[in-house]
Design an enzyme around this catalytic site. Structure first.
Site, PDB file in Angstrom:
ATOM      1  N   LYS A 255      -0.539   4.851   4.582  1.00  0.00           N
ATOM      2  CA  LYS A 255      -1.437   3.915   5.262  1.00  0.00           C
ATOM      3  C   LYS A 255      -0.929   3.662   6.672  1.00  0.00           C
ATOM      4  O   LYS A 255       0.256   3.398   6.880  1.00  0.00           O
ATOM      5  CB  LYS A 255      -1.541   2.599   4.482  1.00  0.00           C
ATOM      6  CG  LYS A 255      -2.568   1.635   5.078  1.00  0.00           C
ATOM      7  CD  LYS A 255      -2.854   0.480   4.148  1.00  0.00           C
ATOM      8  CE  LYS A 255      -3.856  -0.498   4.746  1.00  0.00           C
ATOM      9  NZ  LYS A 255      -5.164   0.124   5.036  1.00  0.00           N
TER      10      LYS A 255
ATOM     11  N   HIS B 240       0.830  -1.203   0.000  1.00  0.00           N
ATOM     12  CA  HIS B 240       0.000   0.000   0.000  1.00  0.00           C
ATOM     13  C   HIS B 240       0.865   1.253   0.000  1.00  0.00           C
ATOM     14  O   HIS B 240       2.082   1.182   0.200  1.00  0.00           O
ATOM     15  CB  HIS B 240      -0.931   0.024   1.221  1.00  0.00           C
ATOM     16  CG  HIS B 240      -2.107  -0.892   1.092  1.00  0.00           C
ATOM     17  ND1 HIS B 240      -2.037  -2.241   1.380  1.00  0.00           N
ATOM     18  CD2 HIS B 240      -3.391  -0.666   0.678  1.00  0.00           C
ATOM     19  CE1 HIS B 240      -3.211  -2.799   1.168  1.00  0.00           C
ATOM     20  NE2 HIS B 240      -4.051  -1.873   0.743  1.00  0.00           N
TER      21      HIS B 240
END
Length: 273
Positions: free
Chosen positions: A164, A160
């Protein structure tokens, strides 16, 4: 018309959801919720997210109940952070507002409390670690494959963007839980989160989970079933956040037919249980 409130309204997901909802027939945005005492309070959410005024003023979450009651919201969509979302779920369900929640990072205790509150208040709810339609087909494939490949080594890898906050991702954890359940393995006993040092030989029961963070990766998930002489990889890659928003719209269309008091997931929405 389905009256939709959005929590985290000025964020990346919230603003995208609002833009998509107002393009739908028989749906409209009636409330926009942001952090407590937000400096955006009173501003038109449409102007704030660049689509022009839509007549909906941003409210700080300290006024959540009033904003939901005054707007007559049927359903609240939440893409925020776990602690804030858990509070929002409790407060919204207490006044009978249905819920669609894509927030990740809930603790085990919060997951149980969310379910208890939804059951107690008999509201309709969809809570999913990933709203993307393809990801939920991915979960279904894993559910079907795991019993067939039960003697293969299993590793889960997710990647990600660098902003995040939780790891492993909620999607990776759902994949892990799906596989563990199908193989009748206790997640608390078999999960191995990264490896470092002299860790010894890999056991047949363990399931590895590995998190990568960097740049602007929207969301990549891979599950590797590794046998002697062969390997099967199941992959899902999200190229844009639009895939999550498309899932939210499907969930909004489903919510009227949802069973009250039950935490539905995207498998229920898509009919692929």
């Amino acid at each position: 018309m389905l009256k939709v409130a959005v929590s985290g309204a000025a964020g990346r997901m919230g603003s995208g959801i609002i833009k998509k909802v107002i393009d739908q027939e028989n749906m409209g945005v009636v409330a926009a919720i942001e952090i407590p005492d937000t400096p955006l309070e009173g501003k038109d959410i449409g102007e704030q997210i660049g689509i022009g005024p839509i007549g909906v003023k941003i409210e700080g979450s300290q006024n959540l109940e009033k904003a939901l009651k005054d707007s007559g919201a049927d359903v609240l969509v939440d893409f925020t952070i776990a602690d804030a979302a858990a509070d929002t779920i409790k407060r919204a369900s207490n006044i009978g507002v249905n819920l669609i929640v894509g927030t990740t990072g809930f603790s085990e205790e919060q997951v149980k409390e969310n379910a208890n509150i939804i059951k107690k208040n008999n509201v309709k709810a969809v809570i999913s670690s990933n709203m993307a339609i393809g990801v939920n087909v991915f979960f279904k494939v894993l559910k079907d494959l795991a019993p067939i490949l039960n003697d293969f080594d299993i590793e889960i890898i997710e990647a990600h963007h660098n902003m995040k906050k939780d790891a492993p991702s909620g999607t990776a954890m759902t994949a892990f839980e799906v596989i563990s359940e199908e193989l009748d393995r206790d997640p608390e006993e078999v999960g191995v989160y990264g490896r470092k040092g002299i860790v010894g030989e890999r056991t047949k029961q363990e399931i590895g989970l590995h998190a990568i963070r960097g740049g602007d990766i929207v969301g990549d998930h891979s599950v590797m079933f590794i046998g002697d002489g062969e390997r099967l990889e199941i992959n899902h890659r999200a190229h844009t956040r639009e895939v999550f928003i498309a899932g939210v719209i499907r969930a909004l269309k489903f919510i009227d037919s949802a069973e009250p008091g039950k935490v539905n997931n995207m498998s229920d929405v898509l009919g692929i249980n």
